[in-house]
Design an enzyme around this catalytic site. Sequence first.
Site, mmCIF file in Angstrom:
data_model
loop_
_atom_site.group_PDB
_atom_site.id
_atom_site.type_symbol
_atom_site.label_atom_id
_atom_site.label_comp_id
_atom_site.label_asym_id
_atom_site.label_seq_id
_atom_site.Cartn_x
_atom_site.Cartn_y
_atom_site.Cartn_z
ATOM 1 N N LYS A 103 0.820 -1.213 0.000
ATOM 2 C CA LYS A 103 0.000 0.000 0.000
ATOM 3 C C LYS A 103 0.858 1.269 0.000
ATOM 4 O O LYS A 103 0.416 2.323 -0.432
ATOM 5 C CB LYS A 103 -0.975 -0.026 1.158
HETATM 6 C C1 LIG Z 1 -4.262 -4.746 1.248
HETATM 7 C C2 LIG Z 1 -3.447 -5.982 1.068
HETATM 8 C C3 LIG Z 1 -3.793 -6.978 0.115
HETATM 9 C C4 LIG Z 1 -5.059 -6.911 -0.708
HETATM 10 O O1 LIG Z 1 -5.008 -5.922 -1.685
HETATM 11 P P1 LIG Z 1 -6.335 -5.439 -2.444
HETATM 12 O O2 LIG Z 1 -5.934 -4.297 -3.269
HETATM 13 O O3 LIG Z 1 -7.295 -5.080 -1.359
HETATM 14 O O4 LIG Z 1 -6.828 -6.574 -3.241
HETATM 15 C C5 LIG Z 1 -2.933 -8.034 -0.058
HETATM 16 N N1 LIG Z 1 -1.810 -8.170 0.685
HETATM 17 C C6 LIG Z 1 -1.453 -7.257 1.620
HETATM 18 C C7 LIG Z 1 -0.209 -7.472 2.409
HETATM 19 C C8 LIG Z 1 -2.254 -6.132 1.841
HETATM 20 O O5 LIG Z 1 -1.903 -5.221 2.781
#
Ligand SMILES: *Cc1c(COP(=O)(O)O)cnc(C)c1O
Length: 476
Positions: A115
């Site tokens: 993120k």
């Molecule tokens: C948020 C997250 C996901 C999922 O991502 P999306 O965009 O919601 O599909 C997968 N792995 C980690 C480590 C995350 O923090």
Amino acid sequence: MRYISTRDGRSPAEARPFDDILLAGLAPDGGLYVPETWPLFGANELRALKGKSYAETAFAVTAPFLGDAVSPAEWRAIIDRAYRGFDDADVAPLRQVAPDLYLLELFHGPTLAFKDYALQLIGPLFDAVLKRKHQRVTVIGATSGDTGSAAIEACRDRDSIDIFMLYPAGRISEVQRRQMTTVQSANVHAVAVDGTFDDCQDLVKAMFADAKFRDAFHLSAVNSINWARIMAQIVYYVAAGVALGAPSTPVAFAVPTGNFGNVYAAHAARAMGLPVSRLIVATNRNDILTRFFNQGDMSLGPVEPTISPSMDIQISSNFERLYFELAGRDGKAVASAFAEFRKTGTLPIAKPQWEKARSLFSAYRVDEDQTRAAMKAAYNESGRLIDPHSAVALAAAKRALGDTSMNLSAGPLVVVATAHPAKFPDAVESATGIRPEAPPRLARIMKLPERLEKLPNRLGAVEDFIKSRARLGGGR
Ligand SMILES: *Cc1c(COP(=O)(O)O)cnc(C)c1O
């Protein structure tokens, strides 16, 4: 470039510029913003990206989306600063783990999960756009773990932003808590609520619903449905594709998914011209997306806790963007389908649309044992520790490789690694017998003092705290 709502696709008069949709997040009609058209990258443009730095690629890929929201020079400077602090010179490095099998490591930012790749850009972008408009905002959010720290790191020390992040006291891991509470910036407020994650979310919703409070403090969110997050995530797909031979060689991606944001960004890269042989949606036990792609059934079930908690989600908000395309960009149809979903818990889909969806994505559900087995296999086969979310994607990728109908035998397959293994040390250790070593930035926060506010699960208490600390409203 202008943007339309997924629930209003037919009125171009309503199309909005980038700066509006950046600050708004959700459209007023409840829909999600999508670009009116996709900027296209032809073979020559992709070839020109070969050998470019991550920042240069990010600028080339994202500039067409911004219009004149910020100047090109300012945007370029924001991008350079955003990725300078990442702890790998390639920012999003590819690691080969087998012939034609790669890990795309997206955990080199400040909070060690993917993120950061979007939020590190969006924090300064918000700030720049707000400064131009002489506005300020109070960002509020609820977090069950990873999102809160990534948002805090993105917003810390920004002149135009105060951020308040609510988390359920005692219900997140020590690492997750410390990633929020050890940030000493005056505009950052970690709030430990005596309640559950759902209580925190309800408090955030209640604050947005309190019109007087919302307007006085210019409440805003940097949540996962913001278009700018998708935009920033397109970059690493293009960068990885080009590094592995695009435009001449198509690449497949396996993406661990909860909200459908990250894998939708891969789809967007494909829509913009990146040759992609296959997109593999990898879910844990919370498998609403897998059930949709494999059986045409998108119906809500209970959220079950797993060792890949960032994907413990039942409503995949970003899926509405794909649905909008499947529905031929008919906003009215999308609005009524999602109204029905909210009412009945089942999203209606016509057979031709479902078949279209299946032609675009393959999906696999990976249970807890399979996730642990994938972590163990990765360690045995390549000597690498991977986190449980990445392991879900690796397990799905291997199943896809064994699936002859997919014809994936030739060409590179990239498994998207979304978190550093040291973020989930217990799960990694129980699967492999090895405890992952904490990178320096994680080791550091385990020693820093914590700063947080403990509050009861009561709207008045949370609003009073925000009133006393936000630099906006109350005549300040
Ligand atoms: C948020 C997250 C996901 C999922 O991502 P999306 O965009 O919601 O599909 C997968 N792995 C980690 C480590 C995350 O923090």
